[in-house]
Motif scaffolding. Structure first.
Motif, short mmCIF file in Angstrom:
data_model
loop_
_atom_site.label_atom_id
_atom_site.label_comp_id
_atom_site.label_asym_id
_atom_site.label_seq_id
_atom_site.Cartn_x
_atom_site.Cartn_y
_atom_site.Cartn_z
N GLU A 1 0.83 -1.20 0.00
CA GLU A 1 0.00 0.00 0.00
C GLU A 1 0.87 1.26 0.00
N LYS A 2 0.34 2.30 -0.63
CA LYS A 2 1.07 3.57 -0.69
C LYS A 2 1.02 4.28 0.66
N GLN A 3 2.03 5.03 0.93
CA GLN A 3 2.07 5.83 2.15
C GLN A 3 1.15 7.03 1.95
N VAL A 4 0.17 7.17 2.82
CA VAL A 4 -0.76 8.30 2.74
C VAL A 4 -0.29 9.38 3.70
N ILE B 1 5.45 8.16 -3.94
CA ILE B 1 5.27 7.06 -4.87
C ILE B 1 5.98 5.80 -4.40
N GLU B 2 6.31 5.76 -3.10
CA GLU B 2 6.88 4.55 -2.54
C GLU B 2 5.84 3.83 -1.71
N ASP B 3 5.93 2.49 -1.63
CA ASP B 3 5.02 1.75 -0.79
C ASP B 3 5.56 1.73 0.64
N LYS B 4 4.89 0.95 1.50
CA LYS B 4 5.26 0.97 2.92
C LYS B 4 6.68 0.48 3.15
N PHE C 1 -18.00 1.10 -5.05
CA PHE C 1 -16.89 1.67 -5.82
C PHE C 1 -16.00 2.55 -4.95
N LYS C 2 -16.57 3.18 -3.94
CA LYS C 2 -15.78 4.08 -3.10
C LYS C 2 -14.63 3.37 -2.41
N GLN C 3 -14.72 2.03 -2.27
CA GLN C 3 -13.60 1.28 -1.71
C GLN C 3 -12.33 1.50 -2.52
N TYR C 4 -12.53 1.69 -3.84
CA TYR C 4 -11.39 1.82 -4.75
C TYR C 4 -10.79 3.23 -4.74
N LEU C 5 -11.39 4.14 -3.99
CA LEU C 5 -10.90 5.51 -3.95
C LEU C 5 -9.91 5.73 -2.81
N PRO D 1 -6.71 6.28 -1.09
CA PRO D 1 -5.43 6.73 -1.66
C PRO D 1 -4.26 5.79 -1.35
N ALA D 2 -4.45 4.84 -0.44
CA ALA D 2 -3.38 3.89 -0.14
C ALA D 2 -3.27 2.78 -1.18
N ILE D 3 -4.31 2.62 -2.02
CA ILE D 3 -4.27 1.56 -3.03
C ILE D 3 -3.15 1.86 -4.03
N PRO D 4 -2.24 0.92 -4.23
CA PRO D 4 -1.06 1.19 -5.07
C PRO D 4 -1.30 1.02 -6.57
#
Length: 404
Positions: free
Chosen positions: A254-257, A276-279, A306-310, A312-315
């Motif tokens: 997951e992306k760092q938020v 743009i780096e993951d955890k 659909f909001k699940q896909y919004l 911001p941690a989703i890489p």
């Protein structure tokens, strides 16, 4: 519809700006393929689904695929014969035709008894004791092939076609497999249709076990991640499970938020890489077990799903495409129309795609695309030129990533 305020007539459609079909199946009707150069749509994203169409998609790409060395930003960047992007994948409707070699002593083929046992295992309703009719049905189904064999073939296609995507793949809780066509009726089938589809056959009572579908779905997602290719996903009555499966593939990546304060501090320290780096601090462009870009094709879930896909941690970049054939099939139902409008408004402007999902190339496909584009523009409040240009940019980003 977008119309001229004075005359009430539809505004001319700006095909010259480039319209891109994000998901279709013209190789189901190979006689229609020759019409690709004459279509108004600029590029078709053509899906493979089963044994019979994998090589047909490849052959179509050999003749009509994009071959230009550089990917341009205008509809005229490719030659007239460059009309499609190939996609290779195995649809959940045909997932029962695959088996895990580990279950059968690493065999590449199954004898009749093992074949019947396989179908008894992966189809539901499940019976411990099969009737004579059930044994006859299972024995008459296609000879299953190993997951590993198919994945090796798909990887070979992806290497052969550097712009190819993975699709159509996914999960489906509702589909029932068709009954086998009697041998005497084979002479009466429509020879213009690629074998393996339903072709009007009655549906049997059998569905493919969802855990079996998931195993193949996840394997294809992993391959797409390894090859860094986008995917086109089918999901029917399985929106939650599709999300959960995708979530499993990107777990730990997951992306760092960042909070507003962290973003401000980052800007002060001139460290734009962190976002743009993951955890684990790994760069996002390295191979991962999940696809870099995902299209939920003819998406039919509700806005909340659909909001699940919004998050911001989703890489991965998540897109949703819409078609007249599926999403406007009940356009005269006021409640359905309102729900669709709410859903489309939920999808970010830069993650929206248009598709036909048709099985024949040509004028009908163009008509379906125009119909859906006009509807999307109406809902989003875009004029036609703006809408077509936005959708074109979105498609290029989905297919090509940073190369588009």
């Amino acid at each position: 519809m977008t119309s001229d305020n004075e005359t009430g007539k539809l505004q001319p459609f700006p095909w010259h700006l480039g319209v891109y079909d994000a998901h279709c199946h013209p190789t189901d009707t190979m006689s229609s393929i020759s019409s690709l150069p004459e279509m108004k749509a600029r590029i078709l994203t053509v899906m493979a689904t089963r044994t019979q169409d994998q090589e047909l998609v490849a052959q179509t790409a050999d003749k009509y695929g994009i071959k230009s060395g550089s990917i341009g930003s205008t509809p005229n960047s490719w030659g007239k014969e460059e009309r499609m992007i190939p996609c290779f994948g195995w649809h959940p409707w045909f997932s029962h035709q695959m088996f895990d070699k580990d279950t059968y002593g690493d065999r590449d083929t199954l004898d009749e008894e093992a074949k019947i046992s396989h179908y008894q295992l992966v189809l539901s309703p499940k019976h411990d004791d099969l009737s004579r009719e059930e044994r006859r049905l299972f024995a008459s189904l296609p000879d299953p092939r190993p997951f590993s064999q198919f994945l090796k073939q798909t990887k070979s296609y992806l290497e052969r076609y550097p712009l190819a995507l993975v699709g159509e793949i996914g999960l489906d809780r509702s589909f029932r497999i068709p009954e086998v066509r009697p041998p005497e009726s084979e002479n009466n089938r429509d020879g213009s249709l690629t074998p393996g589809g339903r072709e009007g056959r009655k549906l049997s009572p059998y569905r493919v076990q969802i855990l079996h579908q998931k195993k193949l779905f996840k394997a294809q997602l992993n391959l797409a991640g390894e090859m860094q290719r986008a995917v086109s996903i089918h999901g029917v009555q399985a929106h939650g499970l599709v999300f959960e499966t995708l979530q499993e593939t990107w777990k730990g990546h997951e992306k760092q938020v960042l909070s507003k304060r962290q973003k401000k501090k980052q800007a002060e320290n001139s460290n734009p890489v962190a976002e743009i780096e993951d955890k684990d601090g790994k760069k996002q462009n390295s191979p991962k077990p999940f696809p870099p870009r995902i299209c939920l094709h003819s998406y039919s879930g509700n806005p909340e799903a659909f909001k699940q896909y919004l998050n911001p941690a989703i890489p991965a970049e998540i897109y949703a495409s819409f078609s007249t054939a599926i999403n406007l099939s009940d356009r005269h139902d006021a409640a359905a129309s309102t729900a669709l409008e709410c859903l489309i408004k939920t999808v970010p402007d830069d993650r929206l795609l248009v598709e036909s999902d048709l099985h024949t190339a040509g004028p009908q496909m163009d008509d379906h695309l125009e119909d859906m584009v006009r509807r999307l523009c109406e809902i989003k409040g875009w004029n036609l030129n703006e809408g077509v240009e936005r959708l074109g940019r979105n498609w290029k980003r989905f297919v090509f990533g940073n190369r588009g």
